[in-house]
Design a protein around this motif. Structure first.
Motif, PDB file in Angstrom:
ATOM      1  N   GLU A   1     -39.731 -23.844 -24.057  1.00 55.65           N
ATOM      2  CA  GLU A   1     -39.978 -24.103 -25.200  1.00 55.65           C
ATOM      3  C   GLU A   1     -38.370 -24.181 -25.836  1.00 55.65           C
ATOM      4  OE1 GLU A   1     -40.833 -20.514 -27.279  1.00 55.65           O
ATOM      5  OE2 GLU A   1     -42.758 -20.032 -26.268  1.00 55.65           O
ATOM      6  N   LEU A   2     -37.502 -24.170 -25.273  1.00 54.64           N
ATOM      7  CA  LEU A   2     -36.011 -24.516 -25.783  1.00 54.64           C
ATOM      8  C   LEU A   2     -36.153 -26.434 -24.802  1.00 54.64           C
ATOM      9  CD1 LEU A   2     -34.218 -21.373 -24.379  1.00 54.64           C
ATOM     10  CD2 LEU A   2     -35.509 -21.781 -26.910  1.00 54.64           C
ATOM     11  N   LYS A   3     -36.594 -27.015 -24.438  1.00 55.74           N
ATOM     12  CA  LYS A   3     -37.008 -28.038 -24.224  1.00 55.74           C
ATOM     13  C   LYS A   3     -35.800 -29.486 -25.284  1.00 55.74           C
ATOM     14  CE  LYS A   3     -40.727 -28.859 -21.120  1.00 55.74           C
ATOM     15  NZ  LYS A   3     -41.932 -29.756 -20.767  1.00 55.74           N
ATOM     16  N   PRO A   4     -35.991 -29.073 -26.369  1.00 51.32           N
ATOM     17  CA  PRO A   4     -35.173 -29.693 -27.601  1.00 51.32           C
ATOM     18  C   PRO A   4     -33.827 -29.492 -27.154  1.00 51.32           C
ATOM     19  CG  PRO A   4     -36.896 -28.937 -28.332  1.00 51.32           C
ATOM     20  CD  PRO A   4     -36.921 -27.888 -26.740  1.00 51.32           C
ATOM     21  N   GLN A   5     -33.364 -28.402 -27.115  1.00 47.81           N
ATOM     22  CA  GLN A   5     -32.383 -28.509 -27.059  1.00 47.81           C
ATOM     23  C   GLN A   5     -31.021 -28.151 -25.119  1.00 47.81           C
ATOM     24  OE1 GLN A   5     -34.195 -26.011 -27.998  1.00 47.81           O
ATOM     25  NE2 GLN A   5     -33.782 -24.458 -29.485  1.00 47.81           N
ATOM     26  N   PHE A   6     -32.279 -28.152 -24.639  1.00 46.00           N
ATOM     27  CA  PHE A   6     -31.527 -28.636 -23.116  1.00 46.00           C
ATOM     28  C   PHE A   6     -31.220 -30.043 -23.054  1.00 46.00           C
ATOM     29  CE2 PHE A   6     -32.777 -24.264 -22.119  1.00 46.00           C
ATOM     30  CZ  PHE A   6     -31.237 -24.169 -21.185  1.00 46.00           C
ATOM     31  N   THR A   7     -33.137 -30.641 -23.793  1.00 51.56           N
ATOM     32  CA  THR A   7     -32.391 -32.330 -24.019  1.00 51.56           C
ATOM     33  C   THR A   7     -31.191 -33.126 -24.601  1.00 51.56           C
ATOM     34  OG1 THR A   7     -34.859 -32.197 -23.752  1.00 51.56           O
ATOM     35  CG2 THR A   7     -34.135 -34.534 -24.212  1.00 51.56           C
ATOM     36  N   ILE A   8     -30.750 -32.068 -25.326  1.00 53.55           N
ATOM     37  CA  ILE A   8     -29.842 -32.834 -26.353  1.00 53.55           C
ATOM     38  C   ILE A   8     -28.817 -32.541 -25.461  1.00 53.55           C
ATOM     39  CG2 ILE A   8     -28.469 -32.422 -28.173  1.00 53.55           C
ATOM     40  CD1 ILE A   8     -31.154 -32.050 -29.964  1.00 53.55           C
ATOM     41  N   TRP A   9     -28.641 -31.137 -25.044  1.00 55.67           N
ATOM     42  CA  TRP A   9     -27.099 -30.971 -23.494  1.00 55.67           C
ATOM     43  C   TRP A   9     -27.348 -32.008 -22.849  1.00 55.67           C
ATOM     44  CZ3 TRP A   9     -28.154 -28.037 -19.207  1.00 55.67           C
ATOM     45  CH2 TRP A   9     -27.064 -27.567 -18.548  1.00 55.67           C
ATOM     46  N   LEU A  10     -28.254 -32.561 -22.210  1.00 59.91           N
ATOM     47  CA  LEU A  10     -28.283 -33.409 -21.131  1.00 59.91           C
ATOM     48  C   LEU A  10     -28.274 -34.674 -21.719  1.00 59.91           C
ATOM     49  CD1 LEU A  10     -30.629 -30.720 -18.800  1.00 59.91           C
ATOM     50  CD2 LEU A  10     -28.319 -30.909 -18.598  1.00 59.91           C
ATOM     51  N   ALA A  11     -29.198 -34.971 -22.307  1.00 65.58           N
ATOM     52  CA  ALA A  11     -29.081 -36.598 -22.467  1.00 65.58           C
ATOM     53  C   ALA A  11     -27.659 -36.683 -23.094  1.00 65.58           C
ATOM     54  CB  ALA A  11     -30.092 -36.036 -23.441  1.00 65.58           C
ATOM     55  N   GLY A  12     -27.626 -35.741 -24.222  1.00 69.00           N
ATOM     56  CA  GLY A  12     -25.568 -36.608 -24.930  1.00 69.00           C
ATOM     57  C   GLY A  12     -24.950 -36.175 -23.325  1.00 69.00           C
ATOM     58  N   SER A  13     -25.033 -35.708 -22.418  1.00 72.01           N
ATOM     59  CA  SER A  13     -24.354 -35.357 -20.977  1.00 72.01           C
ATOM     60  C   SER A  13     -24.326 -36.577 -20.551  1.00 72.01           C
ATOM     61  CB  SER A  13     -24.139 -34.862 -20.288  1.00 72.01           C
ATOM     62  OG  SER A  13     -23.546 -33.004 -21.094  1.00 72.01           O
ATOM     63  N   PHE A  14     -25.396 -37.639 -20.876  1.00 70.25           N
ATOM     64  CA  PHE A  14     -25.886 -38.665 -20.193  1.00 70.25           C
ATOM     65  C   PHE A  14     -25.485 -39.812 -21.054  1.00 70.25           C
ATOM     66  CE2 PHE A  14     -28.858 -42.335 -19.726  1.00 70.25           C
ATOM     67  CZ  PHE A  14     -29.059 -42.248 -18.115  1.00 70.25           C
ATOM     68  N   GLY A  15     -25.532 -40.191 -22.597  1.00 70.15           N
ATOM     69  CA  GLY A  15     -25.379 -40.784 -22.394  1.00 70.15           C
ATOM     70  C   GLY A  15     -23.746 -41.287 -23.405  1.00 70.15           C
ATOM     71  N   ALA A  16     -23.537 -40.429 -23.160  1.00 71.36           N
ATOM     72  CA  ALA A  16     -21.364 -40.402 -23.690  1.00 71.36           C
ATOM     73  C   ALA A  16     -21.453 -40.614 -22.198  1.00 71.36           C
ATOM     74  CB  ALA A  16     -21.293 -38.706 -23.413  1.00 71.36           C
ATOM     75  N   ASP A  17     -21.714 -41.174 -20.644  1.00 76.67           N
ATOM     76  CA  ASP A  17     -21.432 -41.167 -19.962  1.00 76.67           C
ATOM     77  C   ASP A  17     -21.402 -42.431 -19.752  1.00 76.67           C
ATOM     78  OD1 ASP A  17     -20.314 -38.788 -18.848  1.00 76.67           O
ATOM     79  OD2 ASP A  17     -22.355 -37.965 -17.754  1.00 76.67           O
ATOM     80  N   VAL A  18     -22.971 -43.011 -20.377  1.00 77.16           N
ATOM     81  CA  VAL A  18     -23.068 -44.303 -20.418  1.00 77.16           C
ATOM     82  C   VAL A  18     -22.124 -44.678 -21.131  1.00 77.16           C
ATOM     83  CG1 VAL A  18     -24.805 -45.679 -20.638  1.00 77.16           C
ATOM     84  CG2 VAL A  18     -25.282 -43.449 -19.928  1.00 77.16           C
ATOM     85  N   LEU A  19     -22.119 -44.857 -22.685  1.00 73.56           N
ATOM     86  CA  LEU A  19     -20.784 -45.310 -23.805  1.00 73.56           C
ATOM     87  C   LEU A  19     -19.637 -45.400 -22.468  1.00 73.56           C
ATOM     88  CD1 LEU A  19     -21.569 -43.646 -26.735  1.00 73.56           C
ATOM     89  CD2 LEU A  19     -21.954 -46.434 -25.934  1.00 73.56           C
ATOM     90  N   ILE A  20     -19.233 -44.530 -21.439  1.00 70.92           N
ATOM     91  CA  ILE A  20     -17.904 -44.688 -21.606  1.00 70.92           C
ATOM     92  C   ILE A  20     -17.832 -45.589 -20.293  1.00 70.92           C
ATOM     93  CG2 ILE A  20     -16.226 -43.340 -19.746  1.00 70.92           C
ATOM     94  CD1 ILE A  20     -16.904 -40.871 -21.377  1.00 70.92           C
ATOM     95  N   VAL A  21     -18.626 -46.191 -19.076  1.00 72.04           N
ATOM     96  CA  VAL A  21     -18.812 -46.440 -18.937  1.00 72.04           C
ATOM     97  C   VAL A  21     -18.949 -48.126 -18.773  1.00 72.04           C
ATOM     98  CG1 VAL A  21     -20.128 -46.985 -16.075  1.00 72.04           C
ATOM     99  CG2 VAL A  21     -19.732 -45.158 -16.777  1.00 72.04           C
ATOM    100  N   VAL A  22     -19.655 -47.845 -20.198  1.00 68.79           N
ATOM    101  CA  VAL A  22     -19.846 -49.838 -20.890  1.00 68.79           C
ATOM    102  C   VAL A  22     -18.949 -49.729 -21.801  1.00 68.79           C
ATOM    103  CG1 VAL A  22     -21.692 -50.617 -22.337  1.00 68.79           C
ATOM    104  CG2 VAL A  22     -22.563 -49.239 -21.061  1.00 68.79           C
ATOM    105  N   SER A  23     -18.223 -49.092 -22.083  1.00 64.41           N
ATOM    106  CA  SER A  23     -17.034 -49.684 -22.698  1.00 64.41           C
ATOM    107  C   SER A  23     -15.864 -49.776 -21.934  1.00 64.41           C
ATOM    108  CB  SER A  23     -16.437 -48.112 -23.116  1.00 64.41           C
ATOM    109  OG  SER A  23     -17.609 -48.095 -24.072  1.00 64.41           O
ATOM    110  N   MET A  24     -16.217 -49.241 -21.331  1.00 57.58           N
ATOM    111  CA  MET A  24     -14.662 -49.563 -19.737  1.00 57.58           C
ATOM    112  C   MET A  24     -14.628 -50.769 -19.228  1.00 57.58           C
ATOM    113  SD  MET A  24     -12.426 -47.464 -20.023  1.00 57.58           S
ATOM    114  CE  MET A  24     -11.579 -48.201 -19.062  1.00 57.58           C
ATOM    115  N   LEU A  25     -16.376 -51.050 -19.199  1.00 55.50           N
ATOM    116  CA  LEU A  25     -16.883 -52.744 -18.168  1.00 55.50           C
ATOM    117  C   LEU A  25     -16.690 -53.675 -19.509  1.00 55.50           C
ATOM    118  CD1 LEU A  25     -19.707 -51.932 -16.342  1.00 55.50           C
ATOM    119  CD2 LEU A  25     -17.904 -52.098 -15.389  1.00 55.50           C
ATOM    120  N   TRP A  26     -16.636 -53.549 -20.368  1.00 51.51           N
ATOM    121  CA  TRP A  26     -16.363 -54.637 -21.717  1.00 51.51           C
ATOM    122  C   TRP A  26     -14.904 -54.264 -21.991  1.00 51.51           C
ATOM    123  CZ3 TRP A  26     -14.152 -53.437 -27.049  1.00 51.51           C
ATOM    124  CH2 TRP A  26     -14.154 -54.780 -27.524  1.00 51.51           C
TER     125      TRP A  26
END
Length: 313
Positions: free
Chosen positions: A156-181
């Protein structure tokens, strides 16, 4: 022949495997920290403090994780009730991982801010910081709420866990894309510099992919198998991956390098040469950038290439 532990394989096995990886990565982190301090980099105090903070948090996380795994697999052996009455340390997994991940993401967002030197880069860096804070808070909330509900209702806590893990994933992707740019923006007609940027591009993708893939895998496992502990395998060592990536980046420099000292950061901000080239290091990178500098027509700009270059990527 059926073994007594087989009905609980998806509960006990992931904890055992995750604990092995957790301890292995802690050993790697300790070695990297020793290399960092023995290299005597002239870094700012906050960089050295960040290294100490991540190592300390990971040592505490390992102690908590080991306590939880010991309580479940050893002291709780043969008692199915142990899976419904988890030790308090088991609820710290998302809290500790989210905190370490945020600290490392703050470092990389700061580096994007310094290297980008454009409004777009600054906006992206701020977004990364906000996402890092969001995932850290979500991990904290998820850990606390898990402690107050039956284990079978963790789904039942999927929203909280999703925000945690999706947030980590999203921040990592932003970092990689920004550095590549940023790297792509510095490509030009100088072959030596382009070769350097190509090598740095591969390094950025590799380091960013490690944490992004781990967070993404854990998110998928939690969504599909939330009734088991399979998703806890990467959760046990996710923070260690972030810390090791941080130390790996800090250690890819020459001994006595001072990239992250206050004086060098100030000179980067005031340099006419793009900071991407004002901060690369290592003997190979030094010679590459030096060769590129000789091809510049503007001798004033060429003089900005310091002999004490270091790898800021």
């Amino acid at each position: 022949m059926t073994r007594g532990g087989e009905p609980y394989l998806l509960l006990t096995g992931p904890l055992f495997i995750g604990s092995l990886f957790n301890w292995s990565l802690l050993g790697t982190l300790v070695i990297q920290t020793y290399v960092y301090y023995s290299s005597r980099y002239n870094d700012s105090k906050w960089i050295k403090g960040l290294v100490v903070a991540t190592l300390s948090l990971d040592i505490v996380q390992t102690a908590f994780a080991t306590h939880a795994v010991w309580q479940i697999l050893i002291l709780g052996w043969g008692n199915p009730a142990t899976f419904t009455e988890l030790p308090w340390t088991a609820y710290t997994f998302p809290v500790m991982s989210g905190t370490v991940a945020a600290l490392v993401q703050f470092f990389f967002s700061w580096r994007i801010w310094v290297l980008g030197r454009t409004n777009i880069a600054h906006i992206v860096a701020i977004v990364i910081d906000l996402v890092a804070v969001m995932q850290m808070i979500a991990g904290l909330v998820a850990g606390i709420q898990t402690a107050f509900i039956p284990i079978e209702k963790v789904g039942e806590l999927k929203p909280q866990f999703t925000i945690w893990l999706a947030g980590s994933f999203g921040a990592d992707v932003l970092i990689v894309v920004s550095m590549l740019w940023i790297l792509h923006q510095n490509k030009g007609g100088i072959s030596a510099t382009n070769g350097l940027i190509d090598r740095l591009t591969v390094r950025v993708v590799h380091s960013g992919a490690v944490t992004a893939v781990a967070a993404g895998v854990e998110l998928v496992l939690f969504i599909l198998l939330s009734a088991t502990f399979v998703h806890d395998t990467p959760a046990l060592f996710l923070g260690k991956l972030y810390s090791n990536v941080l130390l790996a980046n800090l250690n890819t420099r020459r001994r006595n390098d001072n990239t992250y000292s206050s004086g060098v950061i100030t000179s980067i901000a005031n340099s006419y040469v793009h900071p991407m080239f004002a901060v690369h290091g290592g003997s190979e990178l030094h010679s590459t950038v030096e060769a590129s500098a000789t091809q510049l027509h503007d001798t004033t700009s060429a003089g900005k290439f310091s002999t004490n270059l270091s790898d800021h990527v």
